[in-house]
Design an enzyme around this catalytic site. Structure first.
Site, PDB file in Angstrom:
ATOM      1  N   GLU A 160      53.568  -8.354 -18.540  1.00 48.90           N
ATOM      2  CA  GLU A 160      53.060  -9.032 -19.887  1.00 48.90           C
ATOM      3  C   GLU A 160      53.548  -8.308 -21.143  1.00 48.90           C
ATOM      4  O   GLU A 160      52.910  -7.905 -22.038  1.00 48.90           O
ATOM      5  CB  GLU A 160      51.340  -9.011 -20.094  1.00 48.90           C
ATOM      6  CG  GLU A 160      50.895  -9.817 -18.788  1.00 48.90           C
ATOM      7  CD  GLU A 160      49.509  -9.649 -18.792  1.00 48.90           C
ATOM      8  OE1 GLU A 160      48.759  -8.961 -19.608  1.00 48.90           O
ATOM      9  OE2 GLU A 160      48.843 -10.218 -17.698  1.00 48.90           O
ATOM     10  N   ASN A 202      56.727 -10.151 -14.793  1.00 53.44           N
ATOM     11  CA  ASN A 202      55.528 -11.093 -14.667  1.00 53.44           C
ATOM     12  C   ASN A 202      54.854 -11.198 -15.904  1.00 53.44           C
ATOM     13  O   ASN A 202      54.618 -10.369 -16.665  1.00 53.44           O
ATOM     14  CB  ASN A 202      54.496 -10.381 -13.684  1.00 53.44           C
ATOM     15  CG  ASN A 202      53.490 -11.088 -13.201  1.00 53.44           C
ATOM     16  OD1 ASN A 202      53.587 -12.188 -12.680  1.00 53.44           O
ATOM     17  ND2 ASN A 202      52.025 -10.559 -13.139  1.00 53.44           N
ATOM     18  N   HIS A 238      47.768 -18.659 -15.103  1.00 54.18           N
ATOM     19  CA  HIS A 238      46.113 -18.757 -15.286  1.00 54.18           C
ATOM     20  C   HIS A 238      45.980 -20.079 -16.080  1.00 54.18           C
ATOM     21  O   HIS A 238      46.040 -20.298 -17.306  1.00 54.18           O
ATOM     22  CB  HIS A 238      45.631 -17.886 -15.998  1.00 54.18           C
ATOM     23  CG  HIS A 238      45.721 -16.492 -15.242  1.00 54.18           C
ATOM     24  ND1 HIS A 238      44.862 -16.252 -14.020  1.00 54.18           N
ATOM     25  CD2 HIS A 238      46.441 -15.301 -15.491  1.00 54.18           C
ATOM     26  CE1 HIS A 238      45.466 -15.037 -13.589  1.00 54.18           C
ATOM     27  NE2 HIS A 238      46.167 -14.460 -14.484  1.00 54.18           N
ATOM     28  N   GLU A 265      49.528 -15.460 -10.124  1.00 51.80           N
ATOM     29  CA  GLU A 265      47.965 -15.270 -10.307  1.00 51.80           C
ATOM     30  C   GLU A 265      47.314 -16.629 -10.602  1.00 51.80           C
ATOM     31  O   GLU A 265      46.450 -16.910 -11.255  1.00 51.80           O
ATOM     32  CB  GLU A 265      47.953 -14.432 -11.523  1.00 51.80           C
ATOM     33  CG  GLU A 265      48.568 -12.981 -11.442  1.00 51.80           C
ATOM     34  CD  GLU A 265      48.380 -12.103 -12.447  1.00 51.80           C
ATOM     35  OE1 GLU A 265      47.246 -12.364 -13.322  1.00 51.80           O
ATOM     36  OE2 GLU A 265      49.183 -11.346 -12.689  1.00 51.80           O
ATOM     37  N   ASP A 267      45.107 -19.646 -11.002  1.00 58.24           N
ATOM     38  CA  ASP A 267      44.099 -20.121 -10.895  1.00 58.24           C
ATOM     39  C   ASP A 267      43.788 -21.355 -11.773  1.00 58.24           C
ATOM     40  O   ASP A 267      44.345 -21.140 -12.851  1.00 58.24           O
ATOM     41  CB  ASP A 267      42.602 -18.995 -11.090  1.00 58.24           C
ATOM     42  CG  ASP A 267      43.142 -17.932 -12.154  1.00 58.24           C
ATOM     43  OD1 ASP A 267      43.769 -18.480 -13.114  1.00 58.24           O
ATOM     44  OD2 ASP A 267      42.587 -16.863 -12.366  1.00 58.24           O
TER      45      ASP A 267
HETATM   46  O1  9MR Z   1      41.312  -9.708 -12.355  1.00 59.41           O
HETATM   47  C1  9MR Z   1      41.558  -8.357 -13.281  1.00 59.41           C
HETATM   48  C2  9MR Z   1      40.499  -8.111 -13.703  1.00 59.41           C
HETATM   49  O2  9MR Z   1      39.514  -7.675 -12.697  1.00 59.41           O
HETATM   50  C3  9MR Z   1      40.491  -6.674 -14.641  1.00 59.41           C
HETATM   51  O3  9MR Z   1      39.349  -6.307 -15.149  1.00 59.41           O
HETATM   52  C4  9MR Z   1      41.586  -7.232 -15.641  1.00 59.41           C
HETATM   53  C5  9MR Z   1      41.827  -5.980 -16.488  1.00 59.41           C
HETATM   54  O4  9MR Z   1      42.603  -6.297 -17.789  1.00 59.41           O
HETATM   55  O5  9MR Z   1      42.764  -7.474 -15.044  1.00 59.41           O
HETATM   56  C6  9MR Z   1      42.713  -8.635 -14.399  1.00 59.41           C
HETATM   57  O6  9MR Z   1      43.899  -9.027 -13.595  1.00 59.41           O
HETATM   58  C7  9MR Z   1      44.884  -9.227 -14.723  1.00 59.41           C
HETATM   59  C8  9MR Z   1      46.213  -9.061 -14.105  1.00 59.41           C
HETATM   60  O7  9MR Z   1      46.227  -7.591 -13.727  1.00 59.41           O
HETATM   61  C9  9MR Z   1      47.123  -9.345 -15.053  1.00 59.41           C
HETATM   62  N1  9MR Z   1      46.946 -10.748 -15.501  1.00 59.41           N
HETATM   63  C10 9MR Z   1      45.800 -11.314 -16.048  1.00 59.41           C
HETATM   64  C11 9MR Z   1      45.057 -11.004 -15.085  1.00 59.41           C
HETATM   65  C12 9MR Z   1      43.644 -11.474 -15.476  1.00 59.41           C
HETATM   66  O8  9MR Z   1      43.188 -10.861 -16.586  1.00 59.41           O
END
Ligand code: 9MR
Length: 456
Positions: A160, A202, A238, A265, A267
Protein backbone atom coordinates in the site's frame (compact mmCIF):
# COMPACT_ATOMS: atom_id res chain seq x y z
CA UNK A 1 -3.91 -50.51 -15.77
CA UNK A 2 -3.78 -51.13 -19.49
CA UNK A 3 -6.11 -48.21 -20.05
CA UNK A 4 -3.89 -45.94 -18.02
CA UNK A 5 -0.83 -46.91 -20.05
CA UNK A 6 -2.60 -46.18 -23.32
CA UNK A 7 -3.84 -42.85 -21.98
CA UNK A 8 -0.37 -41.90 -20.80
CA UNK A 9 1.09 -42.74 -24.21
CA UNK A 10 -1.55 -40.59 -25.89
CA UNK A 11 -0.86 -37.69 -23.57
CA UNK A 12 2.89 -38.01 -24.15
CA UNK A 13 2.39 -37.83 -27.89
CA UNK A 14 0.11 -34.83 -27.54
CA UNK A 15 2.56 -32.98 -25.29
CA UNK A 16 5.55 -33.83 -27.49
CA UNK A 17 3.66 -32.69 -30.55
CA UNK A 18 2.65 -29.46 -28.87
CA UNK A 19 6.21 -28.71 -27.78
CA UNK A 20 7.58 -29.56 -31.19
CA UNK A 21 5.23 -27.09 -32.84
CA UNK A 22 5.87 -24.44 -30.16
CA UNK A 23 2.21 -24.57 -29.17
CA UNK A 24 1.03 -23.62 -25.71
CA UNK A 25 -0.32 -26.68 -23.93
CA UNK A 26 -2.98 -26.15 -21.35
CA UNK A 27 -3.33 -28.69 -18.57
CA UNK A 28 -7.04 -29.29 -18.50
CA UNK A 29 -7.49 -32.78 -19.90
CA UNK A 30 -7.71 -35.63 -17.46
CA UNK A 31 -8.34 -33.32 -14.48
CA UNK A 32 -11.24 -34.45 -12.36
CA UNK A 33 -13.41 -31.84 -10.67
CA UNK A 34 -11.90 -30.72 -7.38
CA UNK A 35 -14.28 -30.95 -4.45
CA UNK A 36 -12.52 -28.34 -2.32
CA UNK A 37 -11.18 -24.89 -3.20
CA UNK A 38 -7.57 -25.94 -2.68
CA UNK A 39 -7.85 -29.15 -4.68
CA UNK A 40 -9.73 -27.46 -7.52
CA UNK A 41 -7.16 -24.64 -7.68
CA UNK A 42 -4.26 -27.11 -7.52
CA UNK A 43 -5.64 -28.97 -10.52
CA UNK A 44 -5.31 -25.70 -12.39
CA UNK A 45 -1.75 -25.10 -11.15
CA UNK A 46 -2.83 -22.48 -8.62
CA UNK A 47 -3.25 -22.12 -4.88
CA UNK A 48 -6.36 -21.06 -2.99
CA UNK A 49 -5.56 -19.45 0.33
CA UNK A 50 -7.01 -17.75 3.38
CA UNK A 51 -5.76 -15.11 5.78
CA UNK A 52 -5.43 -16.70 9.20
CA UNK A 53 -5.69 -15.21 12.67
CA UNK A 54 -3.08 -17.39 14.31
CA UNK A 55 -4.87 -17.58 17.69
CA UNK A 56 -7.82 -19.25 15.94
CA UNK A 57 -5.69 -22.25 15.00
CA UNK A 58 -6.78 -23.79 18.29
CA UNK A 59 -10.49 -23.48 17.37
CA UNK A 60 -11.46 -26.72 15.71
CA UNK A 61 -14.50 -25.33 13.85
CA UNK A 62 -12.07 -22.91 12.21
CA UNK A 63 -9.21 -25.28 11.42
CA UNK A 64 -11.59 -27.92 10.09
CA UNK A 65 -12.57 -25.57 7.27
CA UNK A 66 -9.08 -24.15 6.84
CA UNK A 67 -7.45 -27.56 6.51
CA UNK A 68 -10.14 -29.01 4.29
CA UNK A 69 -10.54 -26.14 1.82
CA UNK A 70 -7.34 -24.11 1.60
CA UNK A 71 -3.83 -24.96 0.43
CA UNK A 72 -2.21 -21.61 1.19
CA UNK A 73 -2.22 -19.33 4.20
CA UNK A 74 -1.15 -15.82 5.09
CA UNK A 75 -0.97 -14.28 8.55
CA UNK A 76 -3.68 -11.64 8.88
CA UNK A 77 -1.55 -9.59 11.30
CA UNK A 78 1.21 -11.66 12.89
CA UNK A 79 4.01 -11.10 10.37
CA UNK A 80 3.60 -7.31 10.35
CA UNK A 81 6.36 -5.06 11.64
CA UNK A 82 4.61 -4.11 14.90
CA UNK A 83 4.10 -7.81 15.64
CA UNK A 84 7.51 -9.25 14.95
CA UNK A 85 9.94 -6.43 15.87
CA UNK A 86 8.21 -4.82 18.85
CA UNK A 87 11.48 -3.27 20.05
CA UNK A 88 14.20 -2.26 17.65
CA UNK A 89 16.41 -5.25 16.96
CA UNK A 90 14.32 -7.56 19.17
CA UNK A 91 12.42 -10.01 16.99
CA UNK A 92 9.54 -12.23 17.99
CA UNK A 93 8.57 -14.74 15.33
CA UNK A 94 6.58 -17.08 17.57
CA UNK A 95 3.12 -16.48 16.01
CA UNK A 96 4.45 -16.43 12.47
CA UNK A 97 6.40 -19.63 13.12
CA UNK A 98 3.26 -21.26 14.46
CA UNK A 99 1.45 -20.51 11.21
CA UNK A 100 4.35 -21.78 9.11
CA UNK A 101 4.42 -25.03 11.11
CA UNK A 102 0.68 -25.45 10.66
CA UNK A 103 1.06 -24.88 6.93
CA UNK A 104 3.94 -27.32 6.59
CA UNK A 105 2.09 -30.00 8.57
CA UNK A 106 -0.91 -29.62 6.27
CA UNK A 107 0.78 -29.24 2.90
CA UNK A 108 -0.05 -25.56 2.50
CA UNK A 109 2.16 -22.85 1.03
CA UNK A 110 2.65 -19.57 2.89
CA UNK A 111 2.34 -15.99 1.69
CA UNK A 112 4.33 -13.52 3.76
CA UNK A 113 2.49 -10.29 4.69
CA UNK A 114 4.11 -7.81 4.92
CA UNK A 115 7.70 -6.62 5.25
CA UNK A 116 7.15 -2.86 4.96
CA UNK A 117 3.94 -0.85 5.27
CA UNK A 118 3.09 2.66 6.47
CA UNK A 119 0.54 1.13 8.91
CA UNK A 120 1.02 -1.27 11.83
CA UNK A 121 4.57 -0.09 12.42
CA UNK A 122 5.99 -0.47 15.91
CA UNK A 123 5.96 2.75 17.92
CA UNK A 124 9.74 3.06 17.83
CA UNK A 125 9.75 3.09 14.00
CA UNK A 126 6.83 5.52 13.76
CA UNK A 127 9.00 8.07 15.51
CA UNK A 128 11.99 7.66 13.19
CA UNK A 129 12.96 9.38 9.96
CA UNK A 130 15.76 9.76 7.44
CA UNK A 131 18.64 7.32 7.26
CA UNK A 132 17.95 5.94 10.75
CA UNK A 133 14.51 4.81 9.58
CA UNK A 134 15.85 3.59 6.23
CA UNK A 135 18.50 1.50 7.97
CA UNK A 136 15.96 0.13 10.45
CA UNK A 137 13.53 -0.71 7.64
CA UNK A 138 16.10 -2.52 5.51
CA UNK A 139 17.36 -4.36 8.56
CA UNK A 140 13.78 -5.43 9.26
CA UNK A 141 13.36 -6.73 5.71
CA UNK A 142 16.67 -8.59 5.92
CA UNK A 143 16.07 -10.15 9.32
CA UNK A 144 12.48 -11.23 8.72
CA UNK A 145 13.04 -12.55 5.20
CA UNK A 146 16.16 -14.39 6.44
CA UNK A 147 14.26 -15.92 9.34
CA UNK A 148 11.69 -17.40 6.95
CA UNK A 149 14.12 -18.17 4.12
CA UNK A 150 12.95 -21.13 2.06
CA UNK A 151 9.51 -21.23 3.70
CA UNK A 152 7.64 -18.44 1.93
CA UNK A 153 5.99 -18.81 -1.48
CA UNK A 154 5.53 -15.06 -1.98
CA UNK A 155 6.33 -12.03 0.15
CA UNK A 156 4.37 -8.81 0.12
CA UNK A 157 7.63 -6.90 0.34
CA UNK A 158 5.89 -3.53 0.27
CA UNK A 159 2.22 -2.94 0.98
CA UNK A 160 0.00 0.00 0.00
CA UNK A 161 2.65 2.56 -0.95
CA UNK A 162 0.53 4.35 -3.56
CA UNK A 163 -1.95 7.16 -2.91
CA UNK A 164 -5.67 6.90 -3.49
CA UNK A 165 -7.36 9.37 -5.79
CA UNK A 166 -6.28 10.51 -9.18
CA UNK A 167 -2.61 11.36 -8.69
CA UNK A 168 -1.18 7.93 -9.49
CA UNK A 169 1.70 8.87 -7.18
CA UNK A 170 3.14 7.60 -3.94
CA UNK A 171 1.38 7.86 -0.60
CA UNK A 172 3.08 10.17 1.88
CA UNK A 173 4.57 8.22 4.80
CA UNK A 174 7.64 8.17 7.01
CA UNK A 175 9.08 5.48 4.70
CA UNK A 176 8.37 7.51 1.55
CA UNK A 177 10.10 10.51 3.11
CA UNK A 178 13.33 8.48 3.38
CA UNK A 179 13.56 8.75 -0.42
CA UNK A 180 11.65 7.46 -3.43
CA UNK A 181 14.03 4.51 -3.74
CA UNK A 182 12.84 2.92 -0.49
CA UNK A 183 10.69 0.40 -2.35
CA UNK A 184 13.46 -0.87 -4.60
CA UNK A 185 15.86 -0.96 -1.64
CA UNK A 186 13.36 -3.20 0.16
CA UNK A 187 13.01 -5.53 -2.83
CA UNK A 188 16.76 -5.88 -3.21
CA UNK A 189 17.23 -6.62 0.48
CA UNK A 190 14.42 -9.20 0.36
CA UNK A 191 15.96 -10.94 -2.67
CA UNK A 192 19.34 -11.11 -0.96
CA UNK A 193 17.79 -12.56 2.19
CA UNK A 194 15.48 -15.13 0.55
CA UNK A 195 16.36 -15.72 -3.11
CA UNK A 196 13.68 -18.43 -3.42
CA UNK A 197 10.64 -16.35 -2.49
CA UNK A 198 8.57 -14.52 -5.08
CA UNK A 199 8.67 -10.84 -4.25
CA UNK A 200 5.39 -8.94 -4.61
CA UNK A 201 4.13 -5.39 -4.42
CA UNK A 202 0.61 -5.43 -2.89
CA UNK A 203 -2.15 -2.78 -2.90
CA UNK A 204 -5.91 -2.09 -2.86
CA UNK A 205 -8.22 -0.01 -5.08
CA UNK A 206 -6.29 -1.46 -7.98
CA UNK A 207 -9.11 -3.68 -9.23
CA UNK A 208 -9.33 -2.24 -12.71
CA UNK A 209 -7.42 0.19 -14.88
CA UNK A 210 -7.36 3.44 -12.90
CA UNK A 211 -4.89 6.15 -11.88
CA UNK A 212 -3.61 4.20 -8.88
CA UNK A 213 -3.14 0.89 -10.69
CA UNK A 214 -1.48 2.75 -13.55
CA UNK A 215 0.96 4.39 -11.13
CA UNK A 216 1.88 0.93 -9.85
CA UNK A 217 2.05 -0.42 -13.40
CA UNK A 218 4.58 2.29 -14.28
CA UNK A 219 6.67 1.45 -11.22
CA UNK A 220 6.71 -2.27 -12.07
CA UNK A 221 7.65 -1.52 -15.68
CA UNK A 222 10.48 0.72 -14.46
CA UNK A 223 11.66 -1.95 -11.99
CA UNK A 224 11.69 -4.61 -14.70
CA UNK A 225 13.63 -2.36 -17.06
CA UNK A 226 16.29 -1.59 -14.41
CA UNK A 227 16.59 -5.10 -13.00
CA UNK A 228 15.02 -4.36 -9.62
CA UNK A 229 13.98 -7.83 -8.40
CA UNK A 230 10.17 -7.88 -8.49
CA UNK A 231 8.27 -11.07 -9.34
CA UNK A 232 4.61 -10.41 -8.63
CA UNK A 233 1.89 -7.89 -7.95
CA UNK A 234 -0.86 -8.52 -5.40
CA UNK A 235 -4.35 -7.15 -6.01
CA UNK A 236 -6.08 -7.08 -2.65
CA UNK A 237 -9.60 -6.93 -4.11
CA UNK A 238 -11.61 -5.77 -1.13
CA UNK A 239 -14.70 -5.38 -3.28
CA UNK A 240 -18.08 -3.67 -3.06
CA UNK A 241 -21.26 -4.41 -4.97
CA UNK A 242 -19.83 -4.35 -8.49
CA UNK A 243 -16.69 -5.43 -10.32
CA UNK A 244 -14.85 -3.21 -12.81
CA UNK A 245 -15.40 -4.49 -16.34
CA UNK A 246 -11.65 -4.26 -16.97
CA UNK A 247 -10.67 -6.28 -13.87
CA UNK A 248 -9.19 -9.09 -15.99
CA UNK A 249 -7.62 -6.71 -18.51
CA UNK A 250 -5.86 -4.97 -15.64
CA UNK A 251 -4.40 -8.25 -14.35
CA UNK A 252 -3.33 -9.11 -17.87
CA UNK A 253 -1.49 -5.84 -18.48
CA UNK A 254 0.63 -6.46 -15.38
CA UNK A 255 1.23 -10.08 -16.39
CA UNK A 256 2.42 -8.79 -19.78
CA UNK A 257 5.19 -6.89 -17.97
CA UNK A 258 6.64 -10.26 -16.94
CA UNK A 259 5.38 -10.53 -13.36
CA UNK A 260 2.97 -12.98 -11.77
CA UNK A 261 -0.28 -11.59 -10.42
CA UNK A 262 -2.16 -12.81 -7.36
CA UNK A 263 -5.51 -11.94 -5.80
CA UNK A 264 -4.33 -11.43 -2.26
CA UNK A 265 -7.10 -10.28 0.10
CA UNK A 266 -10.37 -11.06 -1.63
CA UNK A 267 -13.62 -10.25 0.14
CA UNK A 268 -16.86 -8.91 -1.31
CA UNK A 269 -19.75 -6.88 0.10
CA UNK A 270 -22.75 -9.08 0.88
CA UNK A 271 -25.91 -8.75 -1.20
CA UNK A 272 -27.35 -9.96 -4.46
CA UNK A 273 -24.15 -9.64 -6.41
CA UNK A 274 -21.72 -11.23 -3.97
CA UNK A 275 -21.70 -14.73 -5.41
CA UNK A 276 -21.46 -13.39 -8.98
CA UNK A 277 -18.52 -11.17 -8.13
CA UNK A 278 -16.64 -13.98 -6.39
CA UNK A 279 -17.20 -16.15 -9.47
CA UNK A 280 -16.14 -13.40 -11.87
CA UNK A 281 -12.92 -12.69 -9.95
CA UNK A 282 -12.06 -16.39 -10.00
CA UNK A 283 -12.73 -16.65 -13.74
CA UNK A 284 -10.61 -13.56 -14.37
CA UNK A 285 -7.67 -15.04 -12.47
CA UNK A 286 -7.89 -18.33 -14.31
CA UNK A 287 -8.08 -16.55 -17.66
CA UNK A 288 -4.70 -14.93 -16.97
CA UNK A 289 -2.01 -17.58 -17.16
CA UNK A 290 0.29 -15.66 -14.79
CA UNK A 291 -2.42 -15.35 -12.12
CA UNK A 292 -1.00 -17.94 -9.75
CA UNK A 293 -3.42 -17.89 -6.84
CA UNK A 294 -6.30 -16.39 -4.90
CA UNK A 295 -6.46 -15.65 -1.17
CA UNK A 296 -9.62 -14.67 0.71
CA UNK A 297 -9.06 -12.33 3.66
CA UNK A 298 -10.35 -14.71 6.32
CA UNK A 299 -12.29 -17.97 6.48
CA UNK A 300 -15.84 -17.37 7.81
CA UNK A 301 -17.91 -14.17 7.67
CA UNK A 302 -17.43 -13.67 11.39
CA UNK A 303 -13.64 -13.87 11.04
CA UNK A 304 -13.60 -10.93 8.65
CA UNK A 305 -12.30 -7.44 9.42
CA UNK A 306 -15.38 -6.27 7.47
CA UNK A 307 -17.74 -7.19 10.29
CA UNK A 308 -21.35 -7.07 9.15
CA UNK A 309 -20.45 -7.10 5.45
CA UNK A 310 -20.51 -10.92 5.58
CA UNK A 311 -17.82 -10.73 2.94
CA UNK A 312 -16.42 -14.27 2.78
CA UNK A 313 -17.22 -17.76 1.43
CA UNK A 314 -18.40 -19.46 4.64
CA UNK A 315 -21.09 -18.19 7.01
CA UNK A 316 -20.49 -17.88 10.73
CA UNK A 317 -21.59 -21.49 11.25
CA UNK A 318 -19.06 -22.68 8.72
CA UNK A 319 -21.62 -23.42 6.00
CA UNK A 320 -20.66 -22.95 2.37
CA UNK A 321 -22.37 -19.93 0.81
CA UNK A 322 -23.56 -19.44 -2.77
CA UNK A 323 -20.33 -17.52 -3.35
CA UNK A 324 -18.39 -20.66 -2.41
CA UNK A 325 -20.20 -22.70 -5.04
CA UNK A 326 -19.53 -20.09 -7.70
CA UNK A 327 -15.81 -20.00 -6.87
CA UNK A 328 -15.53 -23.80 -6.87
CA UNK A 329 -17.38 -24.09 -10.17
CA UNK A 330 -15.24 -21.36 -11.72
CA UNK A 331 -12.06 -23.12 -10.57
CA UNK A 332 -13.22 -26.42 -12.02
CA UNK A 333 -14.32 -24.84 -15.31
CA UNK A 334 -11.25 -22.69 -15.81
CA UNK A 335 -8.12 -23.35 -17.85
CA UNK A 336 -4.88 -24.57 -16.29
CA UNK A 337 -1.57 -22.76 -16.37
CA UNK A 338 0.11 -23.23 -19.77
CA UNK A 339 3.10 -25.57 -19.73
CA UNK A 340 5.09 -23.15 -21.90
CA UNK A 341 5.24 -19.51 -20.87
CA UNK A 342 3.67 -16.99 -23.24
CA UNK A 343 6.24 -15.75 -25.72
CA UNK A 344 5.45 -12.11 -24.89
CA UNK A 345 7.00 -12.51 -21.42
CA UNK A 346 10.52 -11.11 -21.15
CA UNK A 347 12.90 -13.04 -18.88
CA UNK A 348 13.70 -11.45 -15.49
CA UNK A 349 16.62 -9.07 -15.75
CA UNK A 350 18.60 -8.76 -12.54
CA UNK A 351 21.65 -6.49 -12.78
CA UNK A 352 24.77 -8.15 -14.17
CA UNK A 353 27.52 -9.04 -11.67
CA UNK A 354 30.45 -6.66 -11.51
CA UNK A 355 33.01 -9.38 -12.35
CA UNK A 356 32.63 -12.51 -14.48
CA UNK A 357 32.82 -15.96 -12.84
CA UNK A 358 36.19 -17.74 -13.09
CA UNK A 359 36.86 -20.76 -15.24
CA UNK A 360 39.86 -22.08 -13.29
CA UNK A 361 40.57 -23.13 -9.64
CA UNK A 362 39.91 -21.00 -6.56
CA UNK A 363 36.82 -18.86 -6.52
CA UNK A 364 35.65 -15.43 -7.53
CA UNK A 365 33.28 -12.96 -5.94
CA UNK A 366 31.18 -10.16 -7.33
CA UNK A 367 29.16 -7.61 -5.45
CA UNK A 368 25.99 -5.76 -6.31
CA UNK A 369 25.04 -2.77 -4.21
CA UNK A 370 21.78 -1.28 -3.13
CA UNK A 371 22.66 2.11 -1.66
CA UNK A 372 20.82 5.00 -0.16
CA UNK A 373 21.95 8.14 1.57
CA UNK A 374 23.72 6.85 4.68
CA UNK A 375 23.65 3.12 4.12
CA UNK A 376 23.72 0.15 1.78
CA UNK A 377 23.04 -3.55 1.35
CA UNK A 378 25.71 -5.54 -0.50
CA UNK A 379 24.77 -8.85 -2.15
CA UNK A 380 27.82 -10.97 -2.89
CA UNK A 381 27.97 -13.90 -5.30
CA UNK A 382 30.75 -16.42 -4.76
CA UNK A 383 31.46 -18.66 -7.74
CA UNK A 384 33.62 -21.76 -7.28
CA UNK A 385 36.38 -22.41 -9.81
CA UNK A 386 37.04 -25.70 -11.55
CA UNK A 387 38.25 -27.46 -8.38
CA UNK A 388 35.18 -26.61 -6.31
CA UNK A 389 35.52 -25.51 -2.67
CA UNK A 390 35.48 -27.00 0.81
CA UNK A 391 35.19 -23.50 2.21
CA UNK A 392 35.73 -19.93 1.03
CA UNK A 393 36.68 -16.50 2.34
CA UNK A 394 35.82 -13.18 0.78
CA UNK A 395 37.69 -10.03 1.76
CA UNK A 396 36.25 -6.61 1.17
CA UNK A 397 37.84 -3.28 1.96
CA UNK A 398 35.19 -0.79 2.95
CA UNK A 399 35.53 2.89 2.12
CA UNK A 400 36.57 4.95 5.14
CA UNK A 401 33.66 5.79 7.43
CA UNK A 402 31.68 2.73 6.34
CA UNK A 403 30.96 -0.19 8.65
CA UNK A 404 29.12 -3.49 8.52
CA UNK A 405 26.07 -3.69 10.79
CA UNK A 406 24.85 -7.18 9.96
CA UNK A 407 25.67 -10.14 7.75
CA UNK A 408 23.70 -13.13 6.49
CA UNK A 409 24.81 -16.46 5.02
CA UNK A 410 28.45 -15.81 6.04
CA UNK A 411 30.42 -15.01 9.21
CA UNK A 412 32.09 -11.59 9.28
CA UNK A 413 35.40 -10.82 11.01
CA UNK A 414 35.73 -7.11 11.66
CA UNK A 415 33.26 -4.40 10.78
CA UNK A 416 35.32 -1.66 9.13
CA UNK A 417 38.44 -1.39 7.01
CA UNK A 418 39.12 -4.82 5.51
CA UNK A 419 36.35 -7.21 6.54
CA UNK A 420 36.63 -10.96 5.98
CA UNK A 421 33.52 -13.05 5.32
CA UNK A 422 33.83 -16.81 5.81
CA UNK A 423 31.47 -19.43 4.44
CA UNK A 424 29.08 -21.12 6.86
CA UNK A 425 28.08 -24.79 7.18
CA UNK A 426 25.51 -24.92 4.45
CA UNK A 427 27.38 -23.00 1.73
CA UNK A 428 31.04 -24.01 2.24
CA UNK A 429 31.11 -26.91 -0.17
CA UNK A 430 30.58 -25.84 -3.76
CA UNK A 431 31.06 -27.88 -6.90
CA UNK A 432 32.86 -26.38 -9.91
CA UNK A 433 30.98 -23.32 -11.13
CA UNK A 434 28.44 -23.45 -8.31
CA UNK A 435 27.34 -20.13 -6.84
CA UNK A 436 26.71 -19.21 -3.19
CA UNK A 437 25.28 -15.90 -2.12
CA UNK A 438 25.71 -13.94 1.06
CA UNK A 439 25.05 -10.36 2.01
CA UNK A 440 25.74 -7.64 4.47
CA UNK A 441 24.25 -4.34 5.45
CA UNK A 442 26.37 -1.32 6.24
CA UNK A 443 26.24 2.30 7.25
CA UNK A 444 28.04 4.97 5.24
CA UNK A 445 28.88 4.49 1.59
CA UNK A 446 29.68 1.08 0.11
CA UNK A 447 30.77 2.48 -3.26
CA UNK A 448 33.73 0.94 -5.04
CA UNK A 449 34.16 -2.25 -2.96
CA UNK A 450 36.13 -4.94 -4.83
CA UNK A 451 35.80 -8.37 -3.21
CA UNK A 452 38.57 -10.98 -3.41
CA UNK A 453 37.84 -14.65 -2.91
CA UNK A 454 40.06 -17.48 -1.68
CA UNK A 455 38.99 -21.11 -1.58
CA UNK A 456 40.08 -24.03 0.55
O1 9MR B 1 -7.46 -7.71 8.69
C1 9MR B 1 -6.50 -6.91 9.32
C2 9MR B 1 -7.06 -6.35 10.60
O2 9MR B 1 -7.27 -7.40 11.54
C3 9MR B 1 -6.14 -5.29 11.18
O3 9MR B 1 -6.76 -4.68 12.29
C4 9MR B 1 -5.84 -4.26 10.11
C5 9MR B 1 -4.91 -3.20 10.65
O4 9MR B 1 -4.63 -2.23 9.72
O5 9MR B 1 -5.26 -4.88 8.98
C6 9MR B 1 -6.13 -5.78 8.38
O6 9MR B 1 -5.56 -6.32 7.22
C7 9MR B 1 -5.26 -5.38 6.19
C8 9MR B 1 -4.07 -5.90 5.44
O7 9MR B 1 -3.00 -6.12 6.31
C9 9MR B 1 -3.65 -4.94 4.33
N1 9MR B 1 -4.74 -4.64 3.46
C10 9MR B 1 -5.98 -4.24 4.09
C11 9MR B 1 -6.39 -5.27 5.15
C12 9MR B 1 -7.73 -4.92 5.75
O8 9MR B 1 -7.68 -3.70 6.42
Amino acid sequence: MKHRRVLRAAVTIAVTGALATGMTMVLTTGASAGTTLGAAAAEKGRYFGAAVAVNKLSTSAYTTILNREFNSVVAENEMKWASNEPQQGVFNHSSGDRLVSHAQANGMSVRGHTLLWHAQQPGWAQGMSGSALRNAAINHVTQVASHYRGKIHSWDVVNEAFADGGSGGRRDSNLQRTGNDWIEAAFRAARAADPGAKLCYNDYNTDGINAKSTGIYNMVRDFKSRGVPIDCVGFQSHLGTSLASDYQANLQRFADLGVDVQITELDVMTGGNQANIFGAVTRACLAVSRCTGITTWGVRDCDSWRGSDNALLFDCNGNKKAAYTNVLNALNAGPGIPTTPPTTTPPPTDPPPTTPPPTTGGCSASVSLNSWNGGFVASVKVTAGSAGTNGWNVSVTLPSGASVTNTWSATASGSSGTVRFASVDYNSRLTAGQVAEFGFQGTGSGAGMTPTCTAS
